[in-house]
Write a protein that holds these residues in place. Structure first.
Motif, PDB file in Angstrom:
ATOM      1  N   GLY A  75      -9.715  -2.450  -4.126  1.00 61.07           N
ATOM      2  CA  GLY A  75     -10.883  -1.763  -4.642  1.00 61.07           C
ATOM      3  C   GLY A  75     -10.949  -0.364  -4.460  1.00 61.07           C
ATOM      4  N   GLY A  76     -11.633   0.281  -5.037  1.00 62.39           N
ATOM      5  CA  GLY A  76     -12.025   1.729  -4.585  1.00 62.39           C
ATOM      6  C   GLY A  76     -10.800   2.755  -5.077  1.00 62.39           C
ATOM      7  N   ALA A  77     -11.080   3.999  -4.564  1.00 59.15           N
ATOM      8  CA  ALA A  77     -10.093   4.764  -4.430  1.00 59.15           C
ATOM      9  C   ALA A  77      -9.489   5.497  -3.148  1.00 59.15           C
ATOM     10  CB  ALA A  77     -10.559   6.108  -5.374  1.00 59.15           C
ATOM     11  N   MET A  78      -8.107   6.071  -3.482  1.00 61.35           N
ATOM     12  CA  MET A  78      -7.751   6.380  -2.006  1.00 61.35           C
ATOM     13  C   MET A  78      -6.993   8.027  -2.416  1.00 61.35           C
ATOM     14  SD  MET A  78      -5.724   3.047  -0.343  1.00 61.35           S
ATOM     15  CE  MET A  78      -4.878   3.936   0.990  1.00 61.35           C
ATOM     16  N   THR A  79      -6.916   8.740  -1.462  1.00 66.61           N
ATOM     17  CA  THR A  79      -6.175   9.986  -1.564  1.00 66.61           C
ATOM     18  C   THR A  79      -5.293  10.303  -0.452  1.00 66.61           C
ATOM     19  OG1 THR A  79      -8.000  11.499  -0.748  1.00 66.61           O
ATOM     20  CG2 THR A  79      -8.121  10.952  -2.976  1.00 66.61           C
ATOM     21  N   ILE A  80      -3.838  10.822  -0.809  1.00 63.26           N
ATOM     22  CA  ILE A  80      -3.155  11.465   0.178  1.00 63.26           C
ATOM     23  C   ILE A  80      -2.678  12.811  -0.064  1.00 63.26           C
ATOM     24  CG2 ILE A  80      -0.639  11.083   1.543  1.00 63.26           C
ATOM     25  CD1 ILE A  80      -0.884   8.264   0.450  1.00 63.26           C
ATOM     26  N   THR A  81      -3.197  13.798   0.822  1.00 62.14           N
ATOM     27  CA  THR A  81      -2.665  15.155   0.644  1.00 62.14           C
ATOM     28  C   THR A  81      -2.080  15.747   1.852  1.00 62.14           C
ATOM     29  OG1 THR A  81      -4.808  15.430  -0.782  1.00 62.14           O
ATOM     30  CG2 THR A  81      -3.534  17.356   0.315  1.00 62.14           C
ATOM     31  N   ASN A  82      -0.559  16.123   1.732  1.00 63.51           N
ATOM     32  CA  ASN A  82       0.027  16.523   2.815  1.00 63.51           C
ATOM     33  C   ASN A  82       0.220  15.767   3.981  1.00 63.51           C
ATOM     34  OD1 ASN A  82       0.853  18.921   1.515  1.00 63.51           O
ATOM     35  ND2 ASN A  82      -1.009  19.936   2.321  1.00 63.51           N
ATOM     36  N   HIS A  83       0.294  14.260   3.815  1.00 72.69           N
ATOM     37  CA  HIS A  83       0.498  13.153   4.754  1.00 72.69           C
ATOM     38  C   HIS A  83       1.273  12.214   4.008  1.00 72.69           C
ATOM     39  CE1 HIS A  83      -2.276  15.186   7.791  1.00 72.69           C
ATOM     40  NE2 HIS A  83      -2.987  15.214   6.744  1.00 72.69           N
ATOM     41  N   THR A  84       1.771  11.240   5.072  1.00 70.19           N
ATOM     42  CA  THR A  84       2.548  10.101   4.711  1.00 70.19           C
ATOM     43  C   THR A  84       2.004   8.928   4.900  1.00 70.19           C
ATOM     44  OG1 THR A  84       4.799  11.709   4.877  1.00 70.19           O
ATOM     45  CG2 THR A  84       4.738   9.273   5.095  1.00 70.19           C
ATOM     46  N   LEU A  85       2.097   8.060   4.004  1.00 68.37           N
ATOM     47  CA  LEU A  85       1.783   6.715   4.271  1.00 68.37           C
ATOM     48  C   LEU A  85       2.887   5.904   3.977  1.00 68.37           C
ATOM     49  CD1 LEU A  85      -0.186   4.194   4.035  1.00 68.37           C
ATOM     50  CD2 LEU A  85      -0.088   4.449   1.606  1.00 68.37           C
ATOM     51  N   ASN A  86       3.364   5.272   5.106  1.00 70.44           N
ATOM     52  CA  ASN A  86       4.217   4.434   5.542  1.00 70.44           C
ATOM     53  C   ASN A  86       4.062   2.887   5.136  1.00 70.44           C
ATOM     54  OD1 ASN A  86       6.538   6.445   6.427  1.00 70.44           O
ATOM     55  ND2 ASN A  86       5.194   6.800   8.093  1.00 70.44           N
ATOM     56  N   LEU A  87       4.551   2.281   4.286  1.00 66.68           N
ATOM     57  CA  LEU A  87       4.318   0.894   4.043  1.00 66.68           C
ATOM     58  C   LEU A  87       5.441   0.188   4.620  1.00 66.68           C
ATOM     59  CD1 LEU A  87       2.545   1.185   0.624  1.00 66.68           C
ATOM     60  CD2 LEU A  87       1.588   1.250   2.820  1.00 66.68           C
ATOM     61  N   GLN A  88       5.505  -0.811   5.352  1.00 68.23           N
ATOM     62  CA  GLN A  88       6.248  -1.666   5.861  1.00 68.23           C
ATOM     63  C   GLN A  88       6.152  -3.185   5.971  1.00 68.23           C
ATOM     64  OE1 GLN A  88       7.045   0.066   9.729  1.00 68.23           O
ATOM     65  NE2 GLN A  88       7.634   2.060   8.967  1.00 68.23           N
ATOM     66  N   TYR A  89       6.919  -4.052   6.616  1.00 69.95           N
ATOM     67  CA  TYR A  89       6.516  -5.303   6.816  1.00 69.95           C
ATOM     68  C   TYR A  89       7.041  -5.554   8.402  1.00 69.95           C
ATOM     69  CZ  TYR A  89      11.789  -6.425   6.773  1.00 69.95           C
ATOM     70  OH  TYR A  89      13.138  -6.570   6.723  1.00 69.95           O
ATOM     71  N   SER A  90       6.386  -6.561   9.028  1.00 71.24           N
ATOM     72  CA  SER A  90       6.439  -6.838  10.353  1.00 71.24           C
ATOM     73  C   SER A  90       7.069  -8.254  10.471  1.00 71.24           C
ATOM     74  CB  SER A  90       5.388  -6.442  11.338  1.00 71.24           C
ATOM     75  OG  SER A  90       5.459  -6.873  12.617  1.00 71.24           O
ATOM     76  N   GLY A  91       8.067  -8.660  11.057  1.00 67.26           N
ATOM     77  CA  GLY A  91       8.423 -10.034  11.264  1.00 67.26           C
ATOM     78  C   GLY A  91       8.801 -10.645   9.866  1.00 67.26           C
ATOM     79  N   THR A  92       8.512 -11.447   9.323  1.00 63.99           N
ATOM     80  CA  THR A  92       8.827 -11.883   8.057  1.00 63.99           C
ATOM     81  C   THR A  92       8.531 -11.160   6.956  1.00 63.99           C
ATOM     82  OG1 THR A  92       8.399 -14.103   8.406  1.00 63.99           O
ATOM     83  CG2 THR A  92       8.716 -13.981   6.141  1.00 63.99           C
ATOM     84  N   VAL A  93       9.660 -10.840   6.033  1.00 64.03           N
ATOM     85  CA  VAL A  93       9.513  -9.830   4.464  1.00 64.03           C
ATOM     86  C   VAL A  93       7.984 -10.331   3.884  1.00 64.03           C
ATOM     87  CG1 VAL A  93      10.476  -8.834   2.791  1.00 64.03           C
ATOM     88  CG2 VAL A  93      11.917  -9.456   4.467  1.00 64.03           C
ATOM     89  N   THR A  94       7.116  -9.351   4.173  1.00 66.52           N
ATOM     90  CA  THR A  94       5.891  -9.291   3.337  1.00 66.52           C
ATOM     91  C   THR A  94       5.415  -8.210   2.515  1.00 66.52           C
ATOM     92  OG1 THR A  94       5.227 -10.762   5.652  1.00 66.52           O
ATOM     93  CG2 THR A  94       3.260  -9.973   4.099  1.00 66.52           C
ATOM     94  N   THR A  95       4.831  -8.824   1.208  1.00 68.36           N
ATOM     95  CA  THR A  95       4.529  -7.799   0.299  1.00 68.36           C
ATOM     96  C   THR A  95       3.276  -7.170   0.514  1.00 68.36           C
ATOM     97  OG1 THR A  95       5.481  -9.148  -1.450  1.00 68.36           O
ATOM     98  CG2 THR A  95       4.010  -7.484  -2.241  1.00 68.36           C
ATOM     99  N   THR A  96       3.275  -5.876   0.390  1.00 70.26           N
ATOM    100  CA  THR A  96       2.203  -5.100   0.450  1.00 70.26           C
ATOM    101  C   THR A  96       1.574  -4.860  -0.879  1.00 70.26           C
ATOM    102  OG1 THR A  96       3.193  -3.577   2.248  1.00 70.26           O
ATOM    103  CG2 THR A  96       1.246  -2.604   0.878  1.00 70.26           C
ATOM    104  N   ASN A  97       0.190  -5.217  -0.952  1.00 71.49           N
ATOM    105  CA  ASN A  97      -0.443  -5.320  -2.280  1.00 71.49           C
ATOM    106  C   ASN A  97      -1.482  -4.182  -2.522  1.00 71.49           C
ATOM    107  OD1 ASN A  97       0.440  -7.895  -3.010  1.00 71.49           O
ATOM    108  ND2 ASN A  97      -0.142  -8.231  -0.982  1.00 71.49           N
ATOM    109  N   PHE A  98      -1.546  -3.535  -3.499  1.00 75.23           N
ATOM    110  CA  PHE A  98      -2.809  -2.873  -4.027  1.00 75.23           C
ATOM    111  C   PHE A  98      -3.301  -3.514  -5.364  1.00 75.23           C
ATOM    112  CE2 PHE A  98      -0.109   0.136  -1.758  1.00 75.23           C
ATOM    113  CZ  PHE A  98      -1.192   1.195  -1.369  1.00 75.23           C
ATOM    114  N   VAL A  99      -4.721  -3.865  -5.076  1.00 73.76           N
ATOM    115  CA  VAL A  99      -5.483  -4.528  -6.231  1.00 73.76           C
ATOM    116  C   VAL A  99      -6.629  -3.629  -6.554  1.00 73.76           C
ATOM    117  CG1 VAL A  99      -6.516  -6.922  -6.645  1.00 73.76           C
ATOM    118  CG2 VAL A  99      -4.767  -6.917  -4.972  1.00 73.76           C
ATOM    119  N   GLY A 100      -6.695  -3.510  -7.872  1.00 72.43           N
ATOM    120  CA  GLY A 100      -7.889  -2.706  -8.125  1.00 72.43           C
ATOM    121  C   GLY A 100      -8.141  -1.422  -7.764  1.00 72.43           C
ATOM    122  N   THR A 101      -7.019  -0.483  -7.272  1.00 72.44           N
ATOM    123  CA  THR A 101      -7.071   0.639  -6.330  1.00 72.44           C
ATOM    124  C   THR A 101      -6.619   1.728  -7.063  1.00 72.44           C
ATOM    125  OG1 THR A 101      -6.983  -0.574  -4.400  1.00 72.44           O
ATOM    126  CG2 THR A 101      -6.612   1.616  -4.153  1.00 72.44           C
TER     127      THR A 101
END
Length: 452
Positions: A75-101
């Protein structure tokens, strides 16, 4: 090694092994963002197995370099300005999800680095400036959109087993349609799989799509026989007469990748909804419409006709350009023609291609403001159609007795301020009818009194 130390070392090794084996797994942590705020104020810079719920009216700003492992954003809204969002998995390979965002990545160094499978569901990510995204695993878009505006870039790395999938009317739009935009999408490794009603659009000749492997097209998600299209040597919109030289794996805009393969031109129209025309109390006509989706749309030309065949342009409204959310538009015709008015929208794209909307019909009354004076009348009665009744042609005004006899008849121009006068001194006192018939056949009648 001395034997006397051996039991001690063995005991230490056993204790360490026990600690590693019995180390607890990361538990799910949920963060609820109910109002607009910053990541640093409410969520750790490194978040493992986190669910971030963002209220519909809230915006979460990533104001520091963030690492999110095994995360879900809802949900909602997100902003990134001049920064980095690192999306990773830990342990078992796991999906990162964005739902309605709705995520916006902006400025020169806004980045998304994705080292995990990524799924977008009913979500939008918009890149602008020189921002970028790099993926290394499967990327699935379901009813979602990625916009690459300005000089932003997207690089999809991985292998044949980590495809880039566009499903359920998803889309990737490379470039915002401006000639200054040099946005690019590079696919190195994954197959691009395009499902039902999805597409990839490249805006102009400065925007590029690079793919070494071609792509697979599936008619529906249930299809078991995909069609393979090779995009390795397409050479679209390049070479002599274009801004870019031809490269083996490159295509430039305007072009579209969809069920028919990779073709030159933006072939997908604006998705128009709720086009309406309504007459107001002041005899103006209000036009309203909504788009559910726009890809490289330039503007809307508003056209009007009095006969449904010959059209004239009466206005223009600038379009959003690229949009994955509903956009509302309006235009007011201040001086509609008297009688029947036909309206339609010409939806013009940035490459000057266009389509038309359906036609809406409105009947205005050029006699809507009929007035007469004096009332009662003794010698003369003056009849006016009022300033709001401008239109083509002339109207017919009749003075009629209650018995239905036409006592007098005159014609009046359907123009602001037009007045006709009837001599009534020779008629018996009583109630009479003033009837006005407009050029288009619409009519109105009012009672008047003649006195002696």
């Amino acid at each position: 090694m001395k034997r006397s130390n051996y039991p001690t070392l063995m005991m230490m090794a056993l204790m360490l092994s026990t600690m590693i084996i019995s180390a607890p797994a990361f538990s799910q942590t949920t963060y609820s963002i109910n109002s607009t705020g910053k990541w640093s104020s409410s969520i750790p810079a490194t978040c493992n197995t986190c669910t971030i719920n963002i209220a519909s009216a809230a915006t979460l700003t990533i104001d520091e370099t963030v690492t999110c492992q095994n995360c879900t954003f809802q949900g909602g809204a997100m902003t990134i300005t001049n920064h980095t969002l690192n999306l990773q998995y830990s342990g078992t390979v796991t999906t990162t999800n964005f739902v309605g965002t709705a995520l916006t990545v902006a400025a020169t160094s806004g980045k998304m680095t994705v080292n995990a499978p990524l799924s977008l569901n009913n979500s939008t990510i918009t890149f602008s400036g020189s921002s970028s995204i790099t993926t290394s695993y499967e990327l699935d878009l379901t009813a979602s959109t990625i916009y690459l505006n300005d000089k932003s870039t997207m690089t999809a790395n991985g292998s044949l087993g980590t495809p880039l999938k566009l499903m359920q009317s998803s889309r990737i739009v490379v470039g915002d349609g401006q000639s200054s935009s040099t946005a690019t999408l590079s696919v190195s490794g994954p197959l691009v799989e395009v499902y039902d009603n999805s597409f990839l659009a490249v805006s102009n000749t400065n925007n590029g799509y690079y793919n070494w492997l071609g792509y697979m097209y599936y008619a529906t998600t249930a299809s078991s026989t995909p069609t393979y299209h090779n995009t390795l040597n397409n050479q679209l919109n390049c070479g002599a007469g274009y801004t870019k030289s031809c490269a083996m794996n490159a295509a430039f805009g305007p072009s579209t990748l969809s069920s028919g393969g990779l073709v030159s031109g933006i072939t997908l129209p604006v998705v128009l909804d709720d086009f309406n025309a309504a007459i107001g109390s002041d005899n103006t006509v209000a036009l309203t419409w909504k788009t559910q989706m726009e890809t490289n749309s330039a503007h809307f030309t508003i056209e009007r006709s009095v006969d449904g065949e010959t059209w004239e342009t009466i206005g223009m409204v600038r379009a959003q350009g690229n949009s994955a959310v509903a956009s509302d538009y309006s235009f007011t015709d201040e001086r509609p023609a008297g009688g029947t008015n036909f309206y339609r929208l010409q939806m013009v794209d940035l490459d000057n291609s266009f389509t038309y909307s359906e036609v809406k019909v409105v009947r205005t009354s050029v006699i809507g403001q009929i007035s007469f004076y004096p009332n009662p009348a003794r010698d003369y009665v003056n009849v006016s159609l009022g300033n709001g009744n401008a239109g083509a042609g002339t109207a017919t005004v009749r003075l009629i007795s209650l018995a239905g006899q036409v006592m007098q008849q005159q014609r009046i121009a359907q123009a602001p301020g037009a007045v006709v006068s009837f001599r009534v001194s020779n008629y018996p006192a009583g109630i009479y009818i003033l009837s006005v018939v407009a050029a288009d056949g619409s009519r109105d009648s009012r009672q008047m009194v003649i006195s002696k």
